[in-house]
Design a protein around this motif. Structure first.
Motif, PDB file in Angstrom:
ATOM      1  N   VAL A  67       7.462   4.374  -4.980  1.00  0.00           N
ATOM      2  CA  VAL A  67       7.030   3.840  -3.695  1.00  0.00           C
ATOM      3  C   VAL A  67       7.382   2.445  -3.377  1.00  0.00           C
ATOM      4  O   VAL A  67       7.869   2.039  -2.125  1.00  0.00           O
ATOM      5  CB  VAL A  67       5.518   4.132  -3.580  1.00  0.00           C
ATOM      6  N   ASP A  95       1.218   1.912  -1.586  1.00  0.00           N
ATOM      7  CA  ASP A  95       0.202   3.306  -1.534  1.00  0.00           C
ATOM      8  C   ASP A  95      -1.030   2.715  -2.266  1.00  0.00           C
ATOM      9  O   ASP A  95      -1.035   2.171  -3.451  1.00  0.00           O
ATOM     10  CB  ASP A  95       0.792   4.196  -2.407  1.00  0.00           C
ATOM     11  N   GLY A 126      -0.345  13.241  -0.846  1.00  0.00           N
ATOM     12  CA  GLY A 126       0.836  12.219  -0.884  1.00  0.00           C
ATOM     13  C   GLY A 126       1.808  12.598   0.276  1.00  0.00           C
ATOM     14  O   GLY A 126       2.152  11.725   0.900  1.00  0.00           O
ATOM     15  N   ASN A 180       0.362  11.137   3.399  1.00  0.00           N
ATOM     16  CA  ASN A 180       0.693   9.680   3.771  1.00  0.00           C
ATOM     17  C   ASN A 180       2.156   9.620   4.213  1.00  0.00           C
ATOM     18  O   ASN A 180       2.526   8.754   5.003  1.00  0.00           O
ATOM     19  CB  ASN A 180       0.609   9.031   2.299  1.00  0.00           C
ATOM     20  N   PRO A 233       2.828   1.483   6.073  1.00  0.00           N
ATOM     21  CA  PRO A 233       2.374   1.917   4.824  1.00  0.00           C
ATOM     22  C   PRO A 233       1.091   1.604   4.485  1.00  0.00           C
ATOM     23  O   PRO A 233       0.167   2.234   3.751  1.00  0.00           O
ATOM     24  CB  PRO A 233       3.574   1.576   3.843  1.00  0.00           C
ATOM     25  N   THR A 253      -1.919   4.177   4.302  1.00  0.00           N
ATOM     26  CA  THR A 253      -2.567   4.588   2.886  1.00  0.00           C
ATOM     27  C   THR A 253      -3.986   4.047   2.621  1.00  0.00           C
ATOM     28  O   THR A 253      -4.792   4.592   1.867  1.00  0.00           O
ATOM     29  CB  THR A 253      -1.653   4.001   1.720  1.00  0.00           C
ATOM     30  N   TYR A 308       6.385   9.654  -1.164  1.00  0.00           N
ATOM     31  CA  TYR A 308       4.957   9.788  -1.067  1.00  0.00           C
ATOM     32  C   TYR A 308       4.491  11.208  -1.798  1.00  0.00           C
ATOM     33  O   TYR A 308       3.084  10.976  -2.344  1.00  0.00           O
ATOM     34  CB  TYR A 308       4.541   9.566   0.008  1.00  0.00           C
ATOM     35  N   SER A 310       4.454  10.429  -5.691  1.00  0.00           N
ATOM     36  CA  SER A 310       3.273   9.745  -5.776  1.00  0.00           C
ATOM     37  C   SER A 310       1.981  10.318  -5.910  1.00  0.00           C
ATOM     38  O   SER A 310       0.841  10.278  -7.011  1.00  0.00           O
ATOM     39  CB  SER A 310       3.101   8.601  -4.993  1.00  0.00           C
ATOM     40  N   GLU A 351      -5.204   1.864  -7.881  1.00  0.00           N
ATOM     41  CA  GLU A 351      -4.324   1.297  -6.917  1.00  0.00           C
ATOM     42  C   GLU A 351      -3.880  -0.215  -7.283  1.00  0.00           C
ATOM     43  O   GLU A 351      -2.585  -0.556  -7.219  1.00  0.00           O
ATOM     44  CB  GLU A 351      -4.704   1.286  -5.198  1.00  0.00           C
TER      45      GLU A 351
END
Length: 359
Positions: A100, A107, A146, A149, A160, A164, A254, A257, A284
């Motif tokens: 990402v 993210d 994902g 997103n 982003p 997210t 994404y 991810s 995160e």
């Protein structure tokens, strides 16, 4: 230890490999340490060697502060297996985060997606179908979230950070709704055994982490998708003009991810023997920190899987040192914050030196 991901489009069929020495004279003067330190191509190797040096220094601190653990081979091996096991789930998330950030994104929802996948896979109705269904649900929930997103960012043209962030809040709320804010105990032995079994002396969770890291290394360094991911992060408009489908690639990144979050959810669920909406809290931040420590540029276009893995190990070892020395979590968070600031400053100075360097 790894290859630098160049921000270029794939060469035309029949063209010489840009990574080879075909058509160019051999370097003159032999090996030079000074030239090696100034060579951009060797920068990832230097960075990874620096991270290994940091790990060695952390072991030295451990040997000084707790010689009963770090100087006893049996206790040291047992301690390190515990550290690696605890780091495996965040390591899988960090690998997805690497793609990402290399693509120029971010993210913030990975922790919440992990919690959502964990809760959805451990409901009574899901568990009634057995381990295969639980694995399927966790992976699908993570991947679909994902991809959501990715669609919001690529086709909804949302930043982003905002997309997210919204997904993080929504996923955490949905996880609380599904679970009723209660812990869902796992009764499927095949799932709980994941955290108990070993392969060649290594816990299955560690093996899963290493396999994911190896596959991600191949994907980033040996496939067109990896080169396109770096190209998008380096210069999205140039990548589009070169014929790369920027939007589709962003969606896939994404989705990848999210898939990593689904797999990490299974790993956390196996360790805790339960699913909970509290799983993945602050994952995160830990994943982003590990990726930055590993040398992935926040602006995108550059990064390595090996660096991210080493970044995870550095943070895990720091956490271990605080635990074995009975230090409070407040000092641990302060140390992690200081390390992140130092890593970003090093990146900034590195970029500045490259800009000032004459062509």
């Amino acid at each position: 230890m790894t290859e630098r991901v160049d921000v270029v489009t794939p060469p035309a069929e029949g063209a010489p490999d840009p990574g080879s020495h075909a058509g160019s004279p051999p370097p003159s003067g032999g090996f030079s340490v000074r030239r090696w330190f100034r060579d951009d191509a060797s920068e990832p190797v230097r960075r990874n060697l620096g991270l290994i040096a940091v790990l060695i220094a952390l072991y030295g601190i451990g040997a000084w502060s707790r010689p009963d653990i770090f100087l006893d081979l049996n206790r040291l091996w047992s301690n390190e297996l515990t550290v690696l096991t605890l780091a495996s789930s965040i390591g899988v998330v960090a690998i997805g985060m690497t793609f990402v950030i290399i693509s120029g994104g971010i993210d913030l929802s990975v922790g919440a997606l992990l919690a959502l996948a964990s809760v959805w896979a451990t409901t009574l109705s899901t568990q009634s179908y057995g381990a295969v269904m639980m694995v399927f649900v966790a992976l699908v929930v993570g991947t679909v979230a994902g991809l959501t997103n990715g669609f919001l960012i690529a086709y909804g043209r949302m930043a982003p950070f905002i997309a997210t962030l919204a997904t993080m809040v929504a996923a955490r709320g949905l996880a609380q709704k599904i679970s009723g804010k209660t812990t869902q105990v796992v009764d499927v032995k095949a799932i709980t055994d994941i955290a108990q079994r070993k392969f060649l002396g290594l816990p299955w969770l560690v093996v899963m982490f290493l396999v994911v890291a190896a596959l991600a290394w191949v994907l980033l360094n040996r496939t067109t998708f990896g080169r396109r991911s770096a190209a998008i992060g380096g210069n999205g408009e140039a990548a589009r003009l070169a014929g790369i489908s920027v939007r589709r690639t962003q969606v896939i990144i994404y989705g990848l991810s999210g898939l990593c979050c689904g797999l990490a959810a299974l790993m956390v669920t196996a360790q805790a023997n339960s699913g909970s909406s509290d799983h993945g809290n602050l994952y995160e931040l830990q994943a982003i920190a590990a990726v930055i420590i590993g040398g992935t540029a926040l602006a995108g276009g550059r990064g390595t899987i090996v660096g991210s893995v080493l970044g995870v190990l550095v943070f895990s070892q720091i956490t271990n040192l605080f635990i074995v020395n009975n230090l409070s979590i407040e000092y641990q968070l302060i140390a992690q914050g200081a390390i992140i600031i130092a890593a970003v400053l090093i990146q900034q100075f590195r970029v500045g030196s490259l800009r000032r360097r004459p062509a």
